[in-house]
Design an enzyme around this catalytic site. Structure first.
Site, PDB file in Angstrom:
ATOM      1  N   GLU A 189       3.052  -5.855   8.884  1.00 47.71           N
ATOM      2  CA  GLU A 189       3.321  -4.604   8.342  1.00 47.71           C
ATOM      3  C   GLU A 189       4.502  -3.930   9.508  1.00 47.71           C
ATOM      4  OE1 GLU A 189       1.703   0.162   9.025  1.00 47.71           O
ATOM      5  OE2 GLU A 189       0.119  -1.282   8.393  1.00 47.71           O
TER       6      GLU A 189
ATOM      7  N   ASN B 197      -7.329  -3.637  11.286  1.00 48.57           N
ATOM      8  CA  ASN B 197      -7.926  -2.734  11.266  1.00 48.57           C
ATOM      9  C   ASN B 197      -9.433  -3.112  11.596  1.00 48.57           C
ATOM     10  OD1 ASN B 197      -9.882  -2.127   8.431  1.00 48.57           O
ATOM     11  ND2 ASN B 197      -8.340  -3.403   8.238  1.00 48.57           N
TER      12      ASN B 197
ATOM     13  N   CYS C 248       0.842  -1.181   0.081  1.00 47.40           N
ATOM     14  CA  CYS C 248       0.103   0.034   0.024  1.00 47.40           C
ATOM     15  C   CYS C 248       0.843   1.356   0.063  1.00 47.40           C
ATOM     16  CB  CYS C 248      -0.821  -0.060   1.335  1.00 47.40           C
ATOM     17  SG  CYS C 248      -1.759   1.576   1.434  1.00 47.40           S
TER      18      CYS C 248
ATOM     19  N   CYS D 163      -3.658   5.596   8.604  1.00 44.26           N
ATOM     20  CA  CYS D 163      -4.300   5.726   7.207  1.00 44.26           C
ATOM     21  C   CYS D 163      -5.728   6.227   6.940  1.00 44.26           C
ATOM     22  CB  CYS D 163      -4.097   4.445   6.317  1.00 44.26           C
ATOM     23  SG  CYS D 163      -5.632   3.302   6.285  1.00 44.26           S
TER      24      CYS D 163
ATOM     25  N   SER E   1      -7.187  -9.600  10.834  1.00 43.73           N
ATOM     26  CA  SER E   1      -7.193  -8.046  10.217  1.00 43.73           C
ATOM     27  C   SER E   1      -7.196  -7.015  11.346  1.00 43.73           C
ATOM     28  CB  SER E   1      -8.654  -8.069   9.475  1.00 43.73           C
ATOM     29  OG  SER E   1      -8.797  -6.612   9.176  1.00 43.73           O
TER      30      SER E   1
END
Length: 310
Positions: free
Chosen positions: A123, A221, A93, A191, A219
């Site tokens: 990440e 987020n 991303c 983000c 996940s």
């Protein structure tokens, strides 16, 4: 009460499209390091088209096509891919790439980088790998306070992009209290999509008695969105699939909020709404708190096949 925005963000849409276009351009199999995005349905559907998901580039045949996931990779992974002469297509991303660039900049400035995030998240592993000798991962205010660094240490901080805003703000405040002159990123690392989805789920929580967030258990987020709703004092649960909805959650509930993490496809939301309708929650209203029009282009490796390199 359906939150908007929800589901796919621009970075996720781009990453999935990269795998789809790579399959069309190069033919199957196309290897993908880690899950392209953290959603079981997305991964399963891409597997049916010929994508092969692996944990390391060592599992990719020499010279094959390999896609790096949206979460980013360390320089060491890029070097390993080059040594195997892989045709690399980078689906990182752009917002994660920004954090990598900031990490390199702070390392060149000889600062100790305090990377706010979860140690075991892909990440964070990728960002940490940009300057491992300069980087410390911190996940709580307590960890900041316990750092064995002098108050006048030259430090900087960066953030995993998918964290909750309130949680991150507290840690950043602790860093400013702990050190004399900490430097931060030029702009917020979390983000826009994570921010928007957290804001939307907070708005929905204020108007409902139960919040359901569609997303896979891995996940970040999506999990943060559940925590945001719970922080508003409302029962909230992660629902990977409609079949994971437990009817007892609805006992005595007159209004239900529904949202989805940035890596969860809209079809999963629709399936949950159908299940809720069967259980008596057929009327749907949309709570819109933002409009998203961000679009990220494909990498040069797919615009020009000769540009694909490790």
């Amino acid at each position: 009460m359906l939150a908007e925005p929800r589901s796919f963000c621009a970075g996720v849409e781009r990453a999935i499209e990269i795998v789809e276009v790579a399959l069309e351009r190069f033919g199957p199999p196309v290897y993908v390091r880690k899950q392209i995005v953290h959603n079981h349905r997305v991964v399963a559907e891409l597997e049916t088209r010929g994508a092969r998901f692996v944990d390391t580039v060592d599992e990719v045949p020499t010279g094959a096509v390999c896609v790096f996931s949206a979460h980013g990779v360390s320089p060491a992974v890029r070097e390993a891919a080059a040594s195997r002469e892989l045709t690399v297509i980078d689906a990182t991303c752009p917002l994660v790439s920004k954090v990598h660039q900031e990490s390199r900049r702070f390392a060149e400035d000889e600062r100790t980088i305090l990377l706010i995030g979860h140690r075991d998240h892909e990440e964070v592993e990728g960002t940490f790998g940009e300057a491992p000798e300069h980087t410390l991962v911190v996940g709580t205010v307590e960890e900041v306070r316990e750092l064995e660094l002098p108050r006048d240490a030259r430090v900087a901080y960066l953030t995993q992009t998918t964290l909750a805003l309130d949680e991150t703000r507290e840690i950043v405040e602790a860093i400013h209290e702990r050190f004399d002159d900490p430097r931060g990123p030029g702009s917020e690392d979390i983000c826009y999509a994570s921010q928007n989805r957290q804001n939307a789920v907070r708005a929905v929580a204020a108007r409902t008695e139960l919040v359901l967030v569609v997303g896979s258990v891995n996940s970040s987020n999506s999990v943060r969105m559940v925590e945001v709703a719970q922080g508003e004092g409302v029962p909230a649960y992660l629902v990977p699939e409609a079949r994971d909805l437990r009817e007892e959650w609805l006992t005595g509930v007159a209004s239900v909020g529904v949202s989805a993490g940035a890596s969860a496809p809209g079809e999963l939301v629709n399936e949950l709404l159908m299940r809720l309708a069967e259980l008596g929650f057929a009327h749907v209203e949309v709570e819109q708190t933002a409009t998203e029009d961000v679009v990220f282009g494909l990498p040069s490796a797919l615009k020009n096949p000769k540009a694909a390199t490790a």
